[in-house]
Design a protein around this motif. Structure first.
Motif, PDB file in Angstrom:
ATOM      1  N   GLN A  60      10.206   8.469  -0.963  1.00 55.66           N
ATOM      2  CA  GLN A  60      10.431   7.805  -2.096  1.00 55.66           C
ATOM      3  C   GLN A  60      10.560   6.190  -1.711  1.00 55.66           C
ATOM      4  N   LEU A 102       8.179   3.506  -1.953  1.00 54.80           N
ATOM      5  CA  LEU A 102       7.404   2.578  -3.582  1.00 54.80           C
ATOM      6  C   LEU A 102       6.162   3.068  -3.360  1.00 54.80           C
ATOM      7  N   ARG A 116       4.579   6.551  -2.854  1.00 53.70           N
ATOM      8  CA  ARG A 116       4.475   7.151  -3.745  1.00 53.70           C
ATOM      9  C   ARG A 116       3.709   6.690  -5.314  1.00 53.70           C
ATOM     10  N   SER A 117       2.885   5.487  -4.619  1.00 46.95           N
ATOM     11  CA  SER A 117       1.957   4.521  -4.871  1.00 46.95           C
ATOM     12  C   SER A 117       0.612   5.590  -4.640  1.00 46.95           C
ATOM     13  N   GLN A 129       8.854   5.164 -10.850  1.00 42.12           N
ATOM     14  CA  GLN A 129       8.086   5.721 -10.203  1.00 42.12           C
ATOM     15  C   GLN A 129       6.775   5.873 -11.193  1.00 42.12           C
TER      16      GLN A 129
END
Length: 350
Positions: free
Chosen positions: A49, A51, A54-55, A82
């Protein structure tokens, strides 16, 4: 080549071993390798998780089969806050299977699809390269929408269709023609505005909603906006300016607010001693500054945590080296001295 790629995958660290900086680069490398083995490797990051990870997972989606990647990596793992990018109808059909999704980037000439309007959890929506949208009023069907970005939505000619939306943030980039910002007075919750076009209004004091703003970004094509009346924005927390005239007006306004973040774009000569009245600054970013004076004055900003330079030069970073709590980042700067004085965790070079 496929065999060589698989050998590279075997050498890459997994989600438990990869550091904050390494993890997104690892996912990116697997995406570039592609194929079934790469998808299986990326799948190991599905519950990561961070960021930045996730990107990269979002960016990896177009490189694999839409459904296969969705079911292997995204389904059940996308959390609130997100961003996910959707660019064709096959992906739009998957939105009901993402109940936690609150941030969506919709690219392409899709208008405002029913699948988007039916996704009530949406809080942030970006509509990009969409020439079919002229009326934005259907967005009122999204009860939680607080942030809207319009990027090259060339058929939007009147912002009055935003009336009634509970928007807190609005970003508008490259419309086809100049727009009037006056209708934004009908958005009582609006607090942050970024725009990149020549508005009908040419001065900040013509915008009666401006004193409510906590954030204001004037990008390249907003260079004609005069900042007269800036001192009335007493709640401003961040500001982006991009002309020498805007810079001078900012300085003449004095300490009119408790400013935390300042971006100075396309101002050729910046004397950083001039920002010292803003003692609450935590972040400072400069672009295309040909001359930067009094860099050492930043030592007198007790809250400063970040300084960035993009296509600036020459820059001598030596005065910033003793500031242990300050991170420095360089983007396309080739006339920089003093970099050897920084530990690797305080200096990032892109």
């Amino acid at each position: 080549m496929a065999k060589a790629g698989e050998l590279v995958l075997e050498l890459l660290p997994g989600p438990d071993e990869a550091t904050e900086r390494e993890a997104p680069a690892v996912v990116r490398t697997a995406r570039l390798i592609g194929g079934d083995a790469a998808l299986e490797f990326i799948r190991r990051f599905r519950t990561d998780q961070r960021l930045s990870v996730r990107s990269e997972l979002n960016l990896a989606w177009p490189s694999f089969d839409t459904i296969e990647f969705f079911e292997a990596v995204l389904e059940g793992t996308v959390e609130a806050g997100q961003m996910l990018t959707v660019d064709h109808v096959e992906k739009l059909a998957l939105l009901p299977r993402l109940p936690q999704l609150t941030m969506l980037l919709l690219n392409g000439n899709h208008g405002i699809p029913p699948a988007v309007l039916a996704h009530s959890p949406l809080e942030h929506l970006t509509l990009g390269h969409n020439d079919l949208i002229s009326d934005l009023s259907p967005l009122r069907e999204l009860p939680h929408l607080r942030s809207l970005a319009l990027n090259r939505c060339r058929a939007v000619t009147d912002l009055a269709t935003l009336s009634g939306l509970p928007l807190n943030q609005l970003y508008i980039y490259e419309p086809l023609r100049e727009l009037s910002l006056a209708p934004l007075s009908e958005l009582p919750d609006l607090r942050q505005l970024i725009f990149d076009f020549a508005a009908v209004e040419t001065s900040l004091n013509q915008l009666d909603f401006a004193p409510r703003l906590t954030g204001l970004g004037l990008l390249q094509d907003a260079c004609a906006m005069n900042l007269a009346g800036l001192e009335a924005l007493t709640s401003l927390e961040w500001l982006t300016i991009n002309t020498e005239q805007q810079w001078r007006t900012f300085l003449s306004a004095g300490t009119f607010c408790t400013l935390a973040r300042l971006q100075i774009l396309d101002v050729p000569h910046v004397d950083l001693a001039a920002v010292l009245p803003h003692q609450g600054l935590t972040s400072l970013f400069l672009t295309k500054a040909q001359q930067v004076d009094h860099l050492g004055a930043l030592a007198e900003l007790p809250a400063l945590k970040y300084v960035g330079f993009s296509r600036c030069g020459p820059v001598d970073l030596t005065p910033l080296a003793p500031l242990n709590g300050v991170e420095v980042r360089l983007f396309d700067c080739d006339q920089v001295v003093g970099t050897s004085l920084f530990p690797s965790d305080r200096l990032l070079i892109d």
